[in-house]
Design an enzyme around this catalytic site. Structure first.
Site, mmCIF file in Angstrom:
data_model
loop_
_atom_site.group_PDB
_atom_site.id
_atom_site.type_symbol
_atom_site.label_atom_id
_atom_site.label_comp_id
_atom_site.label_asym_id
_atom_site.label_seq_id
_atom_site.Cartn_x
_atom_site.Cartn_y
_atom_site.Cartn_z
ATOM 1 N N GLU A 179 106.164 8.619 39.836
ATOM 2 C CA GLU A 179 106.166 9.333 41.111
ATOM 3 C C GLU A 179 106.948 8.548 42.163
ATOM 4 O OE1 GLU A 179 102.868 11.009 44.325
ATOM 5 O OE2 GLU A 179 102.269 10.612 42.249
ATOM 6 N N GLY A 210 94.240 6.476 48.431
ATOM 7 C CA GLY A 210 93.779 5.723 47.275
ATOM 8 C C GLY A 210 94.731 4.667 46.764
#
Length: 430
Positions: A179, A210
């Protein structure tokens, strides 16, 4: 009598000769088209190809935790293999795929609606050579393996039934590192950094609730040699090999921090009461995480909020991160929480973005933590302290300027465009 017979015989001979000539001419002028079996994998149009006037389409599904978005890209393949983005069509639906974990069939309607949009954008003559891809991120990563796979299988079936080019590896859960690399490709494509070896590239910083991600292309061989082997990735893109440093801190530091900045007192109702050094005196509210509702309270009146919060954050982040080589020398774009908190501070325009110094986050943290409670975002003090300490731990000097943007050249600066390029590159190599 003989002359009539001879004339009739001659006429018959001429008719036969004429028929033979016509038959031969017909057979030599017609060739049946060769049989071409259907192909399920084709690469993108190469430069100079007349098919589709050098156009190539790509359909990229971004399956996130709160919704599914589709990007329909139209590229013009030119300039020695370097494409230009001709057009992007975008649409989003809610909820995310993970909402259908207990009944995967129910996700079909939304996926079909987005496929219908793609069909309306891509010309029918291009359907069979236009790849359709779905990459799932946070929402499906958190599901048990079998439930996530059942959802992906349902999407694969829908893609196979569509007229687009679908491959088994075209539907998957995206690795966090991939990503980051895809986002790096996107931002450097849009800023022109990938157009040639003489063009400087920019780094990418992303911060979510997160995790945090950093990706850049090292300029010095020493950086590559001194970095952990798992942090260095090489890949082919636009007829060049690119090497990047990329690291994703998956300790869920920010969420972990919110859950640990306070002293916890569980209650009989399954909730927990927490007194936070990062919340203003007199504050009272709630926060839900991992199915637990925390009752939040600020410190006692007169307690030094900024100093107490800074001390706690520094302890939580201590030795959790590594200083990034070349952080001071490379231009960086920053996204997500970096952007949102700068908007909260009115340091940048919400629509157009801007630049911010690393020291601005620290100065703002001190001002916000010592000021009155921020009613719209009670965690603003904590977020700003966290960002300030995080950037310092990563090795960014106080004077370093970061560029904040949501779009570049009117294109969303997300991983979707970079992932589409990576998939097209893989098809071209196959």
């Amino acid at each position: 009598m003989r002359s009539k017979m001879a004339a009739l015989f001659l006429l018959l001979v001429l008719v036969l000769v004429l028929l033979l000539f016509l038959q031969r001419f017909s057979s030599s002028s017609y060739r049946p088209p060769p049989h071409r079996p259907a192909s399920h994998r084709t690469g993108p149009t190469q430069p100079g190809s007349s098919e589709g006037d050098g156009l190539q389409y790509g359909v990229m599904f971004d399956a996130g935790s709160t919704g599914t978005r589709v990007h329909v890209f139209r590229f013009r393949m030119e300039n020695r293999g370097f494409p230009s983005l001709d057009r992007e069509t975008f649409r989003a639906i809610k909820p995310g795929l993970s909402a259908y974990a207990d009944d995967p069939q129910k996700c079909s309607a939304g996926i079909m609606a987005l496929l219908d949009l793609a069909r309306s954008v891509v010309p029918p003559s291009q359907w069979t050579r236009t790849p359709v891809v779905l990459k799932a991120t946070a929402g499906l990563r958190l599901l048990p393996g079998d439930k996530a796979e059942q959802l992906l299988d349902r999407v694969r079936a829908l893609f196979r039934e569509s007229p687009f080019l679908s491959t088994e590896d075209g539907v998957s859960i995206m690795d966090g590192t991939d990503e980051g690399i895809s986002a790096w490709i996107t931002i450097n494509f849009l800023t022109g950094g990938l157009q040639g070896p003489d063009r400087p590239t920019v780094g990418m910083l992303d911060l979510g609730g997160g995790s945090t991600q950093i990706t850049f292309s090292p300029r010095h061989e020493k950086t590559i040699q001194m970095s952990p082997i798992d942090d260095i990735r090489s890949f082919q893109m636009f007829n060049r090999t690119h090497t990047v440093y990329t690291h994703r801190y998956t300790h869920r530091l920010h969420t972990q921090l919110k859950a640990s900045v306070c002293f916890c007192v569980p209650t009989a109702g399954g909730s927990a009461e927490r007194v936070s050094p990062c919340l203003a005196p007199g504050f009272s509210g709630s926060w839900e995480h991992a199915d637990i509702v925390y009752i939040l309270k600020g410190q006692k009146e007169g307690e030094p909020v900024y100093e107490a919060c800074l001390n706690k954050v520094q302890k939580v982040l201590y030795r959790k991160l590594s200083a990034v080589p070349e952080a001071a020398d490379i231009d960086f774009y920053a996204f997500s929480f970096y952007y949102d908190r700068a908007v909260n501070l009115q340091a940048i325009d919400e629509a157009t973005g801007g630049t911010i110094r690393v020291s601005d986050y620290g100065q703002a943290a001190e001002r916000v933590c010592r000021g009155p409670p921020h009613l719209q975002n009670p965690f603003l003090c904590l977020d700003l302290v966290y960002i300030s300490v995080l950037l310092q731990e990563l090795g960014f000097p106080a004077h370093k300027q970061l560029r904040l943007a949501r779009t570049v050249r009117q294109v969303e600066a997300s991983w979707a465009l970079g992932a589409a390029f990576q998939h097209l590159e893989a098809l071209r190599r196959d």
